[in-house]
Design an enzyme around this catalytic site. Structure first.
Site, PDB file in Angstrom:
ATOM      1  CG  ASP A 188      -1.808   1.091   1.329  1.00 36.43           C
ATOM      2  OD1 ASP A 188      -2.512   1.407   0.377  1.00 36.43           O
ATOM      3  OD2 ASP A 188      -1.696   2.015   2.404  1.00 36.43           O
ATOM      4  CB  SER A 189       0.235   4.672  -0.654  1.00 40.57           C
ATOM      5  OG  SER A 189      -0.851   4.943   0.076  1.00 40.57           O
ATOM      6  CE1 TYR A 194       2.677   5.102  -3.641  1.00 46.29           C
ATOM      7  CE2 TYR A 194       1.498   3.300  -4.470  1.00 46.29           C
ATOM      8  CZ  TYR A 194       2.781   3.793  -3.961  1.00 46.29           C
ATOM      9  OH  TYR A 194       3.809   2.899  -3.896  1.00 46.29           O
ATOM     10  CB  CYS A 223      -3.263   0.238  -2.264  1.00 44.08           C
ATOM     11  SG  CYS A 223      -3.219   2.041  -2.790  1.00 44.08           S
ATOM     12  CG  ASN A 224      -9.660   0.731  -3.119  1.00 48.19           C
ATOM     13  OD1 ASN A 224      -9.224   0.425  -1.963  1.00 48.19           O
ATOM     14  ND2 ASN A 224     -10.575  -0.234  -3.773  1.00 48.19           N
ATOM     15  CB  THR A 225      -4.636   4.701  -5.228  1.00 47.59           C
ATOM     16  OG1 THR A 225      -5.726   5.099  -4.289  1.00 47.59           O
ATOM     17  CG2 THR A 225      -4.181   5.636  -6.224  1.00 47.59           C
ATOM     18  CB  CYS A 232      -9.271   4.797   0.148  1.00 42.84           C
ATOM     19  SG  CYS A 232      -7.703   5.174   0.798  1.00 42.84           S
ATOM     20  CG  HIS A 271      -4.963   4.898   3.998  1.00 40.15           C
ATOM     21  ND1 HIS A 271      -4.650   4.455   2.662  1.00 40.15           N
ATOM     22  CD2 HIS A 271      -4.103   5.490   4.661  1.00 40.15           C
ATOM     23  CE1 HIS A 271      -3.138   4.365   2.783  1.00 40.15           C
ATOM     24  NE2 HIS A 271      -2.943   5.139   3.906  1.00 40.15           N
TER      25      HIS A 271
HETATM   26  N1  DGL Z   1      -4.840   2.987   0.567  1.00 38.83           N
HETATM   27  C1  DGL Z   1      -5.054   3.725  -0.804  1.00 38.83           C
HETATM   28  C2  DGL Z   1      -6.060   3.272  -1.518  1.00 38.83           C
HETATM   29  O1  DGL Z   1      -6.909   2.239  -1.049  1.00 38.83           O
HETATM   30  C3  DGL Z   1      -4.907   5.139  -0.901  1.00 38.83           C
HETATM   31  C4  DGL Z   1      -4.188   6.059  -0.327  1.00 38.83           C
HETATM   32  C5  DGL Z   1      -3.359   7.092  -1.021  1.00 38.83           C
HETATM   33  O2  DGL Z   1      -3.859   8.230  -1.758  1.00 38.83           O
HETATM   34  O3  DGL Z   1      -2.059   6.990  -0.944  1.00 38.83           O
HETATM   35  O4  DGL Z   1      -6.722   3.841  -2.374  1.00 38.83           O
END
Ligand code: DGL
Length: 263
Positions: free
Chosen positions: A15-16, A47, A78-80, A186, A188
């Protein structure tokens, strides 16, 4: 040398920053043997506010670290990162690559005929992957997009009060429109369930963590053996190493998806 049947699978989870720990935590709750290598790319977080090509490059770099560690599979928790890179990395890499999908489908099914709101980063909102999912589900009109840029960084630093203030603003739209179904798109945001419920008690929260975990377990046949999972954490930033590791271990503590309140 252990043969394949005896070998405990090694799985890279990235993940980020801290968000992917919400997925790792669910994996660690399962009674299956596996070695999880977690990599939080805090040096390049967040990210979600970057160019797609940059997120692809960063995610690829983390995956290459995992390959050097000889992982058997990679989970983009991480979805991003998934939106920006999963399809490309699946073509490029020699190991299976798993990713996240915002839980839009279960939310739509649980709230027939109603609108749902998706909380996610800029990258996730704008990427093709989401547009495809929405049109596949014939649901483009029913999904309200809530841009939550800034929120992941507050989670990465354990700034729960500031996160709550930002959320208060973000949640105005669903509250005003009477949208109860909120999709946490996300990883997070899964740690902010308590804050969201405090601000908007009528909200019904959906996230993709369990779906991803089920898919990974089935695909890798993790459930064919009983045992205990192990994990190792890596973060790419060394600033405040103690703080980073302290927060990570608090976030991994048992309990619901929310962060522990007795911090
Ligand atoms: N945890 C990341 C997600 O699931 C996003 C966090 C980020 O912007 O880095 O999208």
């Amino acid at each position: 040398m252990k043969n394949d049947k005896e070998r405990v699978p090694k799985i890279g989870v990235m993940d980020s920053g801290m968000g992917g720990l919400s997925v790792l935590k669910e994996l660690l709750d399962l009674p299956y043997p596996a070695d999880f290598l977690y990599y939080g790319d805090l040096a390049h977080a967040p990210y979600g506010e970057k160019q797609t090509s940059e997120v692809l490059e960063l995610t690829r770099n983390v995956c290459n670290i995992f390959l050097r560690e000889e992982v058997d599979a990679i989970l983009l928790a991480c979805n991003t990162a998934t939106s920006a890179s999963a399809s490309k990395l699946r073509e490029e890499l020699s190991v299976p690559v798993f990713g996240m999908e915002p839980a839009i489908k279960p939310a739509l099914l649980a709230h027939p005929g109603k609108k749902i709101a998706l909380l996610a980063t800029s990258v996730t909102h704008r990427e093709e992957k989401l547009q495809e999912l929405k049109s596949e589900l014939g649901a483009s009109e029913r999904v309200v997009h809530l841009n939550c840029d800034g929120l992941a960084t507050l989670v990465d630093h354990g700034k729960w009060e500031e996160a709550k203030l930002l959320l208060k603003n973000i949640l105005k739209i669903p509250q005003e429109q009477g949208i109860h179904a909120l999709v946490l798109g996300c990883t997070h945001y899964v740690f902010l369930k308590n804050e969201i419920k405090d601000l908007y008690p009528e909200a019904i929260l959906h996230d993709g963590n369990q779906g991803t975990v089920r898919h990974l377990v089935r695909s890798l046949h993790l459930d064919e053996r009983q045992g205990h999972p192990n994990y190792t954490l890596f973060f790419s930033s060394n600033s405040n190493r103690d703080e980073t590791e302290g927060l990570a271990s608090r976030l991994l503590q048992k309990g619901s998806g929310s962060h522990p309140h007795n911090r």
